[in-house]
Write a protein that holds these residues in place. Sequence first.
Motif, PDB file in Angstrom:
ATOM      1  N   THR A  11       6.987   9.954   1.206  1.00 13.22           N
ATOM      2  CA  THR A  11       6.109   9.143   2.049  1.00 13.22           C
ATOM      3  C   THR A  11       6.547   9.283   3.500  1.00 13.22           C
ATOM      4  OG1 THR A  11       7.448   7.153   1.783  1.00 13.22           O
ATOM      5  CG2 THR A  11       5.607   7.418   0.266  1.00 13.22           C
ATOM      6  N   GLU A  56       6.360   7.229   7.129  1.00 11.05           N
ATOM      7  CA  GLU A  56       6.130   5.917   7.731  1.00 11.05           C
ATOM      8  C   GLU A  56       6.399   5.997   9.225  1.00 11.05           C
ATOM      9  OE1 GLU A  56       9.061   3.717   5.570  1.00 11.05           O
ATOM     10  OE2 GLU A  56       7.795   3.532   3.797  1.00 11.05           O
ATOM     11  N   GLN A  57       5.733   5.110   9.967  1.00  8.71           N
ATOM     12  CA  GLN A  57       5.959   5.003  11.405  1.00  8.71           C
ATOM     13  C   GLN A  57       6.352   3.572  11.716  1.00  8.71           C
ATOM     14  OE1 GLN A  57       2.569   5.693  13.964  1.00  8.71           O
ATOM     15  NE2 GLN A  57       3.869   6.222  15.685  1.00  8.71           N
ATOM     16  N   GLN A  58       7.314   3.427  12.616  1.00 12.06           N
ATOM     17  CA  GLN A  58       7.733   2.089  13.001  1.00 12.06           C
ATOM     18  C   GLN A  58       6.827   1.566  14.111  1.00 12.06           C
ATOM     19  OE1 GLN A  58      11.674   1.368  14.810  1.00 12.06           O
ATOM     20  NE2 GLN A  58      11.979  -0.033  13.096  1.00 12.06           N
ATOM     21  N   ALA A  59       6.302   0.368  13.896  1.00 16.02           N
ATOM     22  CA  ALA A  59       5.441  -0.281  14.887  1.00 16.02           C
ATOM     23  C   ALA A  59       5.742  -1.774  14.860  1.00 16.02           C
ATOM     24  CB  ALA A  59       3.973  -0.021  14.574  1.00 16.02           C
ATOM     25  N   GLN A  93       8.227  -3.094  12.237  1.00 20.52           N
ATOM     26  CA  GLN A  93       7.865  -2.917  10.829  1.00 20.52           C
ATOM     27  C   GLN A  93       7.565  -1.444  10.553  1.00 20.52           C
ATOM     28  OE1 GLN A  93       7.768  -5.495   8.571  1.00 20.52           O
ATOM     29  NE2 GLN A  93       8.546  -6.799  10.204  1.00 20.52           N
ATOM     30  N   TRP A  94       7.819  -1.026   9.323  1.00 23.31           N
ATOM     31  CA  TRP A  94       7.470   0.324   8.902  1.00 23.31           C
ATOM     32  C   TRP A  94       6.094   0.294   8.263  1.00 23.31           C
ATOM     33  CZ3 TRP A  94      10.024   4.299  10.670  1.00 23.31           C
ATOM     34  CH2 TRP A  94      11.357   4.152  11.043  1.00 23.31           C
ATOM     35  N   ARG A  95       5.239   1.206   8.698  1.00 24.36           N
ATOM     36  CA  ARG A  95       3.861   1.290   8.202  1.00 24.36           C
ATOM     37  C   ARG A  95       3.653   2.688   7.627  1.00 24.36           C
ATOM     38  NH1 ARG A  95      -0.677   3.185  11.358  1.00 24.36           N
ATOM     39  NH2 ARG A  95       0.694   3.406  13.138  1.00 24.36           N
ATOM     40  N   GLU A  96       3.187   2.754   6.363  1.00 25.24           N
ATOM     41  CA  GLU A  96       2.976   4.053   5.725  1.00 25.24           C
ATOM     42  C   GLU A  96       1.784   4.763   6.347  1.00 25.24           C
ATOM     43  OE1 GLU A  96       1.866   5.921   1.403  1.00 25.24           O
ATOM     44  OE2 GLU A  96       3.327   4.282   1.427  1.00 25.24           O
ATOM     45  N   LEU A  97       1.997   6.043   6.685  1.00 25.05           N
ATOM     46  CA  LEU A  97       0.938   6.877   7.263  1.00 25.05           C
ATOM     47  C   LEU A  97       0.365   7.870   6.265  1.00 25.05           C
ATOM     48  CD1 LEU A  97       2.472   7.861  10.728  1.00 25.05           C
ATOM     49  CD2 LEU A  97       0.845   6.030  10.234  1.00 25.05           C
ATOM     50  N   TYR A 122       9.937   7.486  13.253  1.00 24.95           N
ATOM     51  CA  TYR A 122       9.314   7.777  11.962  1.00 24.95           C
ATOM     52  C   TYR A 122      10.384   7.761  10.885  1.00 24.95           C
ATOM     53  CZ  TYR A 122       5.204   9.317  14.542  1.00 24.95           C
ATOM     54  OH  TYR A 122       4.100   9.358  15.360  1.00 24.95           O
TER      55      TYR A 122
END
Length: 137
Positions: free
Chosen positions: A47, A49-52, A55-59, A85
């Motif tokens: 997977t 993910e990007q940090q925003a 929080q980590w959000r799956e891309l 990322y």
Amino acid sequence: MRHIFKLTLATTLACAAMTAGAAERNPLSVHVLDLQSGKPTAGIGVTLEQQAGGQWRELASGVTDAQGRIPALYPEGKAMAAGDYRIVFKTGEHYKRKGQPSFFPRIPVEFTVDAPAQHYHIPLLLSPFGYSTYRGN
């Protein structure tokens, strides 16, 4: 003269296609190699993910192919943004399928993109009880 024109046109079209393909190349790829066998590792779930906002959000997600690669992990049609990322290699599932114990059920690899126009390649050298990674090309 017609043959020269055909050859020149064919060469021009081929070069244009290669240039377009390079311009559309996905900015992120991964590769998993098994250190025990020296062979690519197929079937590893991955997977991105990007940090925003902390929080980590799956891309995106994918599974390594027969060559141990996911050649295009970044979401298609989106430009990569600068930032932090994380790629998570789901290695425990792989070793469980093989009936082999392992120490790391998941291997998170965090990295910073500071030049979004560049290509980022993240290889993982894997064994049941250790791993290594680096920025490849």
